[in-house]
Motif scaffolding. Structure first.
Motif, PDB file in Angstrom:
ATOM      1  N   TRP A 282       0.907  -1.138  -0.149  1.00 50.21           N
ATOM      2  CA  TRP A 282      -0.010   0.044  -0.243  1.00 50.21           C
ATOM      3  C   TRP A 282       0.837   1.259   0.112  1.00 50.21           C
ATOM      4  O   TRP A 282       1.941   1.343   0.775  1.00 50.21           O
ATOM      5  CB  TRP A 282      -0.793  -0.037   1.345  1.00 50.21           C
ATOM      6  N   VAL A 283       0.431   2.156  -0.811  1.00 52.40           N
ATOM      7  CA  VAL A 283       1.415   3.476  -0.769  1.00 52.40           C
ATOM      8  C   VAL A 283       0.293   4.646  -0.429  1.00 52.40           C
ATOM      9  O   VAL A 283      -0.254   5.148  -1.542  1.00 52.40           O
ATOM     10  CB  VAL A 283       2.172   3.678  -2.314  1.00 52.40           C
ATOM     11  N   PRO A 284       0.004   4.775   0.683  1.00 53.79           N
ATOM     12  CA  PRO A 284      -0.717   6.212   1.101  1.00 53.79           C
ATOM     13  C   PRO A 284       0.023   7.353   0.846  1.00 53.79           C
ATOM     14  O   PRO A 284       1.216   7.191   0.634  1.00 53.79           O
ATOM     15  CB  PRO A 284      -1.383   5.882   2.442  1.00 53.79           C
ATOM     16  N   ASP A 285      -0.461   8.507   1.182  1.00 51.02           N
ATOM     17  CA  ASP A 285       0.140   9.733   1.102  1.00 51.02           C
ATOM     18  C   ASP A 285       0.814  10.175   2.379  1.00 51.02           C
ATOM     19  O   ASP A 285       1.491  10.931   2.525  1.00 51.02           O
ATOM     20  CB  ASP A 285      -0.835  11.085   0.596  1.00 51.02           C
ATOM     21  N   SER A 286       0.637   9.383   3.355  1.00 51.88           N
ATOM     22  CA  SER A 286       1.194   9.776   4.774  1.00 51.88           C
ATOM     23  C   SER A 286       1.523   8.376   5.811  1.00 51.88           C
ATOM     24  O   SER A 286       0.538   7.855   5.762  1.00 51.88           O
ATOM     25  CB  SER A 286       0.393  10.810   5.417  1.00 51.88           C
ATOM     26  N   THR A 287       2.402   8.528   6.511  1.00 54.63           N
ATOM     27  CA  THR A 287       2.548   7.569   7.378  1.00 54.63           C
ATOM     28  C   THR A 287       1.363   7.407   8.343  1.00 54.63           C
ATOM     29  O   THR A 287       1.133   6.570   9.166  1.00 54.63           O
ATOM     30  CB  THR A 287       3.844   7.735   8.431  1.00 54.63           C
ATOM     31  N   LEU A 288       0.735   8.770   8.680  1.00 56.26           N
ATOM     32  CA  LEU A 288      -0.685   8.651   9.374  1.00 56.26           C
ATOM     33  C   LEU A 288      -1.580   7.521   9.046  1.00 56.26           C
ATOM     34  O   LEU A 288      -2.119   6.842   9.906  1.00 56.26           O
ATOM     35  CB  LEU A 288      -1.384   9.924   9.244  1.00 56.26           C
ATOM     36  N   TRP A 289      -1.528   7.167   7.739  1.00 58.38           N
ATOM     37  CA  TRP A 289      -2.576   5.879   7.520  1.00 58.38           C
ATOM     38  C   TRP A 289      -2.010   4.389   7.901  1.00 58.38           C
ATOM     39  O   TRP A 289      -2.445   3.834   8.465  1.00 58.38           O
ATOM     40  CB  TRP A 289      -2.464   5.726   6.061  1.00 58.38           C
ATOM     41  N   ALA A 290      -0.414   4.328   7.865  1.00 58.50           N
ATOM     42  CA  ALA A 290       0.083   3.022   8.485  1.00 58.50           C
ATOM     43  C   ALA A 290       0.112   3.038   9.977  1.00 58.50           C
ATOM     44  O   ALA A 290      -0.242   2.075  10.464  1.00 58.50           O
ATOM     45  CB  ALA A 290       1.586   3.132   7.791  1.00 58.50           C
ATOM     46  N   THR A 291      -0.082   4.309  10.503  1.00 52.24           N
ATOM     47  CA  THR A 291      -0.277   4.271  11.914  1.00 52.24           C
ATOM     48  C   THR A 291      -1.716   3.826  12.186  1.00 52.24           C
ATOM     49  O   THR A 291      -1.943   3.108  13.186  1.00 52.24           O
ATOM     50  CB  THR A 291      -0.019   5.673  12.625  1.00 52.24           C
ATOM     51  N   ARG A 292      -2.565   4.474  11.575  1.00 54.52           N
ATOM     52  CA  ARG A 292      -3.964   4.032  11.818  1.00 54.52           C
ATOM     53  C   ARG A 292      -4.382   2.522  11.759  1.00 54.52           C
ATOM     54  O   ARG A 292      -4.902   1.814  12.286  1.00 54.52           O
ATOM     55  CB  ARG A 292      -4.838   4.952  11.053  1.00 54.52           C
ATOM     56  N   LEU A 293      -3.667   2.190  10.601  1.00 56.72           N
ATOM     57  CA  LEU A 293      -3.760   0.512  10.474  1.00 56.72           C
ATOM     58  C   LEU A 293      -3.097  -0.154  11.294  1.00 56.72           C
ATOM     59  O   LEU A 293      -3.890  -1.332  11.908  1.00 56.72           O
ATOM     60  CB  LEU A 293      -3.199   0.279   8.817  1.00 56.72           C
ATOM     61  N   SER A 294      -2.015   0.112  11.784  1.00 56.11           N
ATOM     62  CA  SER A 294      -1.313  -0.379  12.950  1.00 56.11           C
ATOM     63  C   SER A 294      -2.076  -0.457  14.346  1.00 56.11           C
ATOM     64  O   SER A 294      -2.219  -1.363  15.149  1.00 56.11           O
ATOM     65  CB  SER A 294       0.058  -0.100  13.245  1.00 56.11           C
ATOM     66  N   ALA A 295      -2.877   0.607  14.400  1.00 59.19           N
ATOM     67  CA  ALA A 295      -3.773   0.713  15.686  1.00 59.19           C
ATOM     68  C   ALA A 295      -4.897  -0.296  15.534  1.00 59.19           C
ATOM     69  O   ALA A 295      -5.304  -0.615  16.568  1.00 59.19           O
ATOM     70  CB  ALA A 295      -3.982   2.377  15.906  1.00 59.19           C
ATOM     71  N   LEU A 296      -5.535  -0.133  14.295  1.00 56.46           N
ATOM     72  CA  LEU A 296      -6.536  -1.075  14.435  1.00 56.46           C
ATOM     73  C   LEU A 296      -6.219  -2.660  14.234  1.00 56.46           C
ATOM     74  O   LEU A 296      -6.912  -3.524  15.011  1.00 56.46           O
ATOM     75  CB  LEU A 296      -7.277  -0.743  13.001  1.00 56.46           C
ATOM     76  N   ASP A 297      -5.202  -2.923  13.748  1.00 55.46           N
ATOM     77  CA  ASP A 297      -4.651  -4.422  13.791  1.00 55.46           C
ATOM     78  C   ASP A 297      -3.197  -4.407  13.289  1.00 55.46           C
ATOM     79  O   ASP A 297      -2.882  -4.546  12.126  1.00 55.46           O
ATOM     80  CB  ASP A 297      -5.399  -5.040  12.852  1.00 55.46           C
ATOM     81  N   ALA A 298      -2.322  -4.280  14.371  1.00 56.54           N
ATOM     82  CA  ALA A 298      -0.936  -4.368  14.046  1.00 56.54           C
ATOM     83  C   ALA A 298      -0.295  -5.482  13.017  1.00 56.54           C
ATOM     84  O   ALA A 298       0.473  -5.450  12.388  1.00 56.54           O
ATOM     85  CB  ALA A 298      -0.200  -4.442  15.606  1.00 56.54           C
ATOM     86  N   LYS A 299      -1.084  -6.572  12.975  1.00 61.09           N
ATOM     87  CA  LYS A 299      -0.507  -7.789  12.315  1.00 61.09           C
ATOM     88  C   LYS A 299      -0.795  -7.411  10.742  1.00 61.09           C
ATOM     89  O   LYS A 299      -0.349  -8.366   9.962  1.00 61.09           O
ATOM     90  CB  LYS A 299      -1.296  -9.011  12.709  1.00 61.09           C
TER      91      LYS A 299
END
Length: 568
Positions: free
Chosen positions: A124-141
């Motif tokens: 996945w290539v979103p525009d910001s690490t904000l999205w990776a952080t949110r994904l990790s917060a919802l399910d780190a795996k």
């Protein structure tokens, strides 16, 4: 006479040997090179044959990319495919799909919609690490390995052509206080910044950070809880125009369709440079391009991370291929392609031309971004300030399994209470037989947080564990009370924090029969592996809520910020 002939015979000369040796040496070298070339050609053809053979067959690496750079990522993918990559004896093909980051996040953490988004991606290539952080917060795996930036783009203010020169000295920190164009010596009336929801629009999230930051930042959890930060958020929220477009693209479209300043109902909107470039040069480009203004001072920057994804849908070949493609994207040739698509990269200063409305100004100061947890807290603080704030009721698990986790849960709740700018907040707890036979207890009724802040702090500090975990009975009662206190025109939600399945009381079917629909969302923050995720997901889907799974209690604060920063 005979002697004379004999002397002449002695001085007769033979052929010199060294030219012959040189010729032989040259011939041998030539033969050697020919042999080496032949051998290299044989080996090369053999390796190509082996590569094309691909004993494990073909494999497709699916990459989801944010729309502003999806075309450039697809160009890089074609360059990578030309190298005939083989990973784990699989011939690798790359498929790039353009998709909004909010939709990808929702799909990855709930139910993936192939009709809208194509097949589930492996990267996945979103525009910001904000999205990776949110994904990790919802399910780190679901985050397979650490994200890596493939390019950057500063956040600008998009403005009509006439307004841009007037804003040349504008600073992000002025946003909370500037409400009229007279500040800039013009008579255009109200000055307002359209701020599409920062939970789903990166430019808005970074612009709010810039407005709150002191100096180069970062905004911290402590500074966010200060009265000064709350005052700034209150002013920003009060200055929001009556109708804010849902997305940055919608805001650009409305602004671009306006012939004069403020005709869109707002004055300017935050946007990443690459998004503005795509807007002004795309197939639906406006007749008059919007102009990007880089405010003075530290600039917020979107970092466009490449995120290899994890989970059971990603096989070993896809894991390795995702990592290999990540490295290829950071090579100079790939970086040049991305630069041509409007990103800034370190290896080249090339900029796409023409680029109407975008002057690619030098960025001399960078805003230091907030850490992952604070970023989520900023979004939730904004949600508590915008349009009167949310109506939130928290139901906290205090069963004995929570004992080693309760202190950090309390810290997360206390921080949320302290940072809430406005809105309403309430707190319940559940276990077994907490209030007579009831497995739940209302500690603070849901009401204006400004009035109940002290009571909420005392209630949070007083949480202690007890036996049992009758989640469904407690949730039914809490949900009914929240539904009775529903506030029209605001986001109303129940947030459940738990680490265990329900072990008594009503069953899941009975609970579901008592839920009224999607007007009151129930969202879960599930800690560890003991929860019944399938059951929680059913409840969340019925009500329009979400399920955040955190591996350990350290992720609770980030997950709580994520839940409270969304509009659903």
């Amino acid at each position: 006479m005979s002697r004379h002939r004999a002397l002449r015979a002695k001085v007769r000369r033979g052929i010199a040997k060294w030219p012959v040796l040189i010729v032989v040496f040259v011939v041998l070298i030539g033969l050697g090179w020919a042999v080496l070339a032949w051998a290299g050609d044989v080996l090369n053809k053999r390796s190509q044959a082996l590569a094309q053979n691909c004993s494990e067959g073909d494999s497709v690496l699916r990459v989801s990319a944010t729309p502003s750079i999806a075309e450039a990522v697809a160009d890089v993918a074609r360059a990578y495919a030309a190298t005939r990559p083989v990973v784990y004896d699989h011939c690798i093909a790359i498929e790039v799909v353009s998709a909004d980051s909010s939709m990808v996040l929702d799909g990855l953490t709930t139910t993936w919609d192939e009709e809208k988004l194509g097949q589930r991606p492996h990267a996945w290539v979103p525009d910001s690490t904000l999205w990776a952080t949110r994904l990790s917060a919802l399910d780190a795996k679901l985050v397979g390995s650490a994200p890596k930036s493939v390019g950057t783009s500063p956040v600008l203010l998009a403005a009509p052509e006439a307004a841009a020169p007037v804003l040349k000295d504008f600073r992000w920190t002025e946003m909370p206080d500037v409400t009229d164009w007279t500040k800039f010596g013009t008579d255009w009336g109200r000055f307002s910044v359209a701020m599409p929801d920062p939970a789903t629009n990166t430019a808005s999230a970074l612009a709010i950070q810039s407005a709150l930051a002191d100096g180069t930042g970062p905004v911290t959890a402590e500074s966010l809880g200060s009265e000064a930060a709350k005052a700034k958020l209150t002013k920003l929220a009060a200055a929001v125009p009556p109708e804010v477009p849902a997305t940055t693209r919608d805001a650009l479209r409305r602004l671009g369709d306006s012939a004069t300043v403020n005709a869109a109902g707002f004055s300017v909107t935050p946007v990443s440079e690459v998004d503005l470039f795509r807007h002004n040069t795309g197939k639906d480009a406006p007749s008059k391009p919007l102009v990007g203004v880089l405010p003075a001072g530290p600039a917020p920057v979107a970092d466009f991370p490449y995120v290899p994804l994890g989970g059971p849908e990603v096989g070993e070949a896809e894991v390795r291929a995702a990592q290999a493609f990540r490295e290829f994207m950071t090579e100079p040739g790939s970086q040049k392609i991305l630069a041509g698509g409007g990103l800034r990269v370190e290896s080249t200063q090339d900029r796409p031309t023409p680029s109407p409305g975008v002057s690619w100004p030098a960025v001399t100061e960078h805003l230091v971004p907030a850490d992952a947890t604070t970023t989520q807290q900023i979004s939730s603080a904004w949600a508590s300030a915008d349009r009167g704030g949310q109506v939130v009721t928290v139901l906290a698990d205090v069963s004995t399994s929570m004992k080693p986790r309760l202190d950090k849960v309390k810290a997360a709740l206390r921080g949320q209470v302290d940072r809430s700018v406005s809105g309403s907040f309430g707190l319940w707890e559940f276990a077994r037989s907490l209030d007579g036979a009831k497995p739940y207890r209302q500690l603070v009724g849901t009401g204006p947080v400004a009035e109940k802040r002290d009571a909420l702090r005392r209630a949070v500090d007083g949480l202690k564990t007890s036996e049992g975990s009758q989640l469904y009975s407690a949730l039914a009662a809490c949900y009914e009370a929240a539904h009775d206190g529903y506030v029209a025109g605001r986001i109303n939600r129940v947030v459940v924090i738990t680490d265990s399945p329900s072990d008594g009381g009503i069953d899941l079917d009975e609970l579901k029969s008592r839920l009224h629909g999607t007007d009151l969302a129930v969202s879960f923050i599930a800690i560890g592996d003991e929860v019944d995720k399938a059951a929680l997901t059913e409840i969340a889907q019925i009500t329009g809520g979400s399920v955040s799974v955190v591996e350990n209690v350290d992720g609770v604060e980030t997950a709580l910020g994520q839940v409270l920063s969304t509009n659903g």
